[in-house]
Design a protein around this motif. Sequence first.
Motif, PDB file in Angstrom:
ATOM      1  N   VAL A 120      22.102 -29.433  13.099  1.00 57.14           N
ATOM      2  CA  VAL A 120      23.295 -29.811  13.861  1.00 57.14           C
ATOM      3  C   VAL A 120      23.591 -28.807  14.972  1.00 57.14           C
ATOM      4  O   VAL A 120      24.001 -29.184  16.091  1.00 57.14           O
ATOM      5  CB  VAL A 120      24.511 -29.987  12.916  1.00 57.14           C
ATOM      6  N   LEU A 121      23.378 -27.515  14.723  1.00 52.95           N
ATOM      7  CA  LEU A 121      23.624 -26.513  15.769  1.00 52.95           C
ATOM      8  C   LEU A 121      22.614 -26.654  16.910  1.00 52.95           C
ATOM      9  O   LEU A 121      22.949 -26.426  18.076  1.00 52.95           O
ATOM     10  CB  LEU A 121      23.557 -25.106  15.180  1.00 52.95           C
ATOM     11  N   ALA A 122      21.390 -27.043  16.572  1.00 54.63           N
ATOM     12  CA  ALA A 122      20.373 -27.240  17.615  1.00 54.63           C
ATOM     13  C   ALA A 122      20.743 -28.424  18.504  1.00 54.63           C
ATOM     14  O   ALA A 122      20.536 -28.380  19.734  1.00 54.63           O
ATOM     15  CB  ALA A 122      19.015 -27.466  16.966  1.00 54.63           C
ATOM     16  N   TRP A 123      21.310 -29.492  17.910  1.00 54.47           N
ATOM     17  CA  TRP A 123      21.715 -30.644  18.726  1.00 54.47           C
ATOM     18  C   TRP A 123      22.880 -30.295  19.643  1.00 54.47           C
ATOM     19  O   TRP A 123      23.034 -30.884  20.713  1.00 54.47           O
ATOM     20  CB  TRP A 123      22.058 -31.834  17.826  1.00 54.47           C
ATOM     21  N   VAL A 124      23.716 -29.346  19.244  1.00 57.19           N
ATOM     22  CA  VAL A 124      24.767 -28.877  20.157  1.00 57.19           C
ATOM     23  C   VAL A 124      24.132 -28.291  21.421  1.00 57.19           C
ATOM     24  O   VAL A 124      24.579 -28.550  22.548  1.00 57.19           O
ATOM     25  CB  VAL A 124      25.660 -27.823  19.463  1.00 57.19           C
ATOM     26  N   GLU A 125      23.057 -27.524  21.230  1.00 58.64           N
ATOM     27  CA  GLU A 125      22.391 -26.905  22.386  1.00 58.64           C
ATOM     28  C   GLU A 125      21.685 -27.954  23.249  1.00 58.64           C
ATOM     29  O   GLU A 125      21.622 -27.808  24.477  1.00 58.64           O
ATOM     30  CB  GLU A 125      21.391 -25.846  21.906  1.00 58.64           C
ATOM     31  N   VAL A 126      21.151 -29.004  22.613  1.00 59.61           N
ATOM     32  CA  VAL A 126      20.547 -30.099  23.380  1.00 59.61           C
ATOM     33  C   VAL A 126      21.604 -30.755  24.275  1.00 59.61           C
ATOM     34  O   VAL A 126      21.355 -31.067  25.438  1.00 59.61           O
ATOM     35  CB  VAL A 126      19.909 -31.132  22.437  1.00 59.61           C
ATOM     36  N   GLY A 127      22.811 -30.930  23.726  1.00 55.29           N
ATOM     37  CA  GLY A 127      23.895 -31.491  24.525  1.00 55.29           C
ATOM     38  C   GLY A 127      24.321 -30.545  25.632  1.00 55.29           C
ATOM     39  O   GLY A 127      24.539 -30.966  26.769  1.00 55.29           O
TER      40      GLY A 127
ATOM     41  N   ASP B 133      31.570 -28.069  25.721  1.00 54.41           N
ATOM     42  CA  ASP B 133      31.580 -26.611  25.922  1.00 54.41           C
ATOM     43  C   ASP B 133      31.064 -26.256  27.315  1.00 54.41           C
ATOM     44  O   ASP B 133      31.609 -25.353  27.969  1.00 54.41           O
ATOM     45  CB  ASP B 133      30.708 -25.940  24.857  1.00 54.41           C
ATOM     46  N   HIS B 134      30.008 -26.934  27.750  1.00 55.28           N
ATOM     47  CA  HIS B 134      29.477 -26.645  29.096  1.00 55.28           C
ATOM     48  C   HIS B 134      30.517 -26.981  30.167  1.00 55.28           C
ATOM     49  O   HIS B 134      30.712 -26.204  31.116  1.00 55.28           O
ATOM     50  CB  HIS B 134      28.205 -27.451  29.347  1.00 55.28           C
ATOM     51  N   LEU B 135      31.180 -28.130  30.018  1.00 53.99           N
ATOM     52  CA  LEU B 135      32.180 -28.526  31.014  1.00 53.99           C
ATOM     53  C   LEU B 135      33.355 -27.561  31.029  1.00 53.99           C
ATOM     54  O   LEU B 135      33.900 -27.245  32.100  1.00 53.99           O
ATOM     55  CB  LEU B 135      32.652 -29.952  30.719  1.00 53.99           C
ATOM     56  N   LEU B 136      33.757 -27.067  29.853  1.00 53.02           N
ATOM     57  CA  LEU B 136      34.837 -26.084  29.798  1.00 53.02           C
ATOM     58  C   LEU B 136      34.421 -24.798  30.506  1.00 53.02           C
ATOM     59  O   LEU B 136      35.196 -24.232  31.295  1.00 53.02           O
ATOM     60  CB  LEU B 136      35.209 -25.802  28.341  1.00 53.02           C
ATOM     61  N   ASP B 137      33.208 -24.332  30.229  1.00 51.14           N
ATOM     62  CA  ASP B 137      32.717 -23.108  30.890  1.00 51.14           C
ATOM     63  C   ASP B 137      32.681 -23.288  32.410  1.00 51.14           C
ATOM     64  O   ASP B 137      33.053 -22.371  33.160  1.00 51.14           O
ATOM     65  CB  ASP B 137      31.313 -22.765  30.375  1.00 51.14           C
TER      66      ASP B 137
ATOM     67  N   ALA C 121      37.597 -32.775  28.037  1.00 52.02           N
ATOM     68  CA  ALA C 121      36.901 -31.715  28.776  1.00 52.02           C
ATOM     69  C   ALA C 121      36.361 -32.252  30.101  1.00 52.02           C
ATOM     70  O   ALA C 121      36.439 -31.566  31.137  1.00 52.02           O
ATOM     71  CB  ALA C 121      35.758 -31.153  27.933  1.00 52.02           C
ATOM     72  N   ALA C 122      35.827 -33.476  30.080  1.00 51.88           N
ATOM     73  CA  ALA C 122      35.300 -34.071  31.312  1.00 51.88           C
ATOM     74  C   ALA C 122      36.417 -34.330  32.317  1.00 51.88           C
ATOM     75  O   ALA C 122      36.286 -34.042  33.508  1.00 51.88           O
ATOM     76  CB  ALA C 122      34.562 -35.365  30.975  1.00 51.88           C
ATOM     77  N   ARG C 123      37.527 -34.872  31.802  1.00 51.74           N
ATOM     78  CA  ARG C 123      38.649 -35.203  32.688  1.00 51.74           C
ATOM     79  C   ARG C 123      39.232 -33.939  33.320  1.00 51.74           C
ATOM     80  O   ARG C 123      39.510 -33.897  34.536  1.00 51.74           O
ATOM     81  CB  ARG C 123      39.723 -35.945  31.892  1.00 51.74           C
TER      82      ARG C 123
END
Length: 336
Positions: free
Chosen positions: A72-79, A186-190, A285-287
């Motif tokens: 599950v943590l690896a799929w977070v990184e894929v996202g 997380d990427h969008l927040l960063d 996060a996207a909005r």
Amino acid sequence: MRFAFTEDQRMLAATVAETLAKSCPPALVRAARTDPAVRRGDAWAALAGLGLLGATVPEDQGGLGLTPLDTVLAWVEVGRACVPGPLVETAVAAPLLLPKGSPWLERIAAGEAAVSVRCAENPYLLDADVADLLLLPEEATASPVALDSADGTRRLFTVAGETAPGGTAADHASVAVSAQLLGLGDHLLDAAVAYAAQRRQFGKAIGSFQAVKHLLADVAVGLRFAEPLVHRAAYSLAHPGPVPGSPGEAGSSQRPGTGPHGYSPDIARDVSAAKVAVAEAAHRAARVALQVHGAIGYTDELDLHLWLSRVWALVPAWGDPGFHRARMRAALLAAR
């Protein structure tokens, strides 16, 4: 109970993140919109080399035999890296839908085969134009028909005929998609925080304004609140029996029961709770990222658009919020 990820689980995620930082830059994601080969290009090969594509394939067929909790943590990184291609369909759903001993499993584990899956929870065939195998719930021979997609890096297709529930495979795929949404959020927040620190108005960085701080803080809170639900859903799939100390454990007066897929309704509840919570958090996060970036956020030239489109595409994937809310309601009523 003690719940913590193991060193091996964290190491797999860190390795995936490090590998994708080199093999999946934003330019590659952007290229996937026009070049179908990119969706099975460098990033696909890199993940296959790490074993993620064969993570759920049995070890005697070339896979790693891992559980959703292991990956599950690896799929977070894929996202987080916004990797294109039918990854969840190939690496998560297909190994559960294919019969044991199928030669396709070895090809999936080796990264040689891509699979697209159509079921009630996922009615559209993702990237059927680059898939070697289409898994359909009914006998269908018609050629897939291309449809419009919110995300140009995710090509959608359909075929005639009814769909049927994907069962356990759909739940596993939903958790992997939920993990991807967490990484995307997380990427969008960063990205929004970084832009707020450099964009200036009235002589100050816009991130110093209280209204902007509140927007970004709400995004962070939503993502962090959704995170443990995604972890719990992965745990429930990896350990389908009652949680030690829970009301459903052996000796308890509460009947665990069975859900529509033949296992505890708690699993359906946990999977749906995770998808609903993380879909809301990633959409927020996207909005907010779009709002913080202002007009530039709408432009195609900015890479932000790639992550925004992926969130909008994954929110309804493998069960839209309406489906998962209805399933949560049914599970909660059944437990009364």
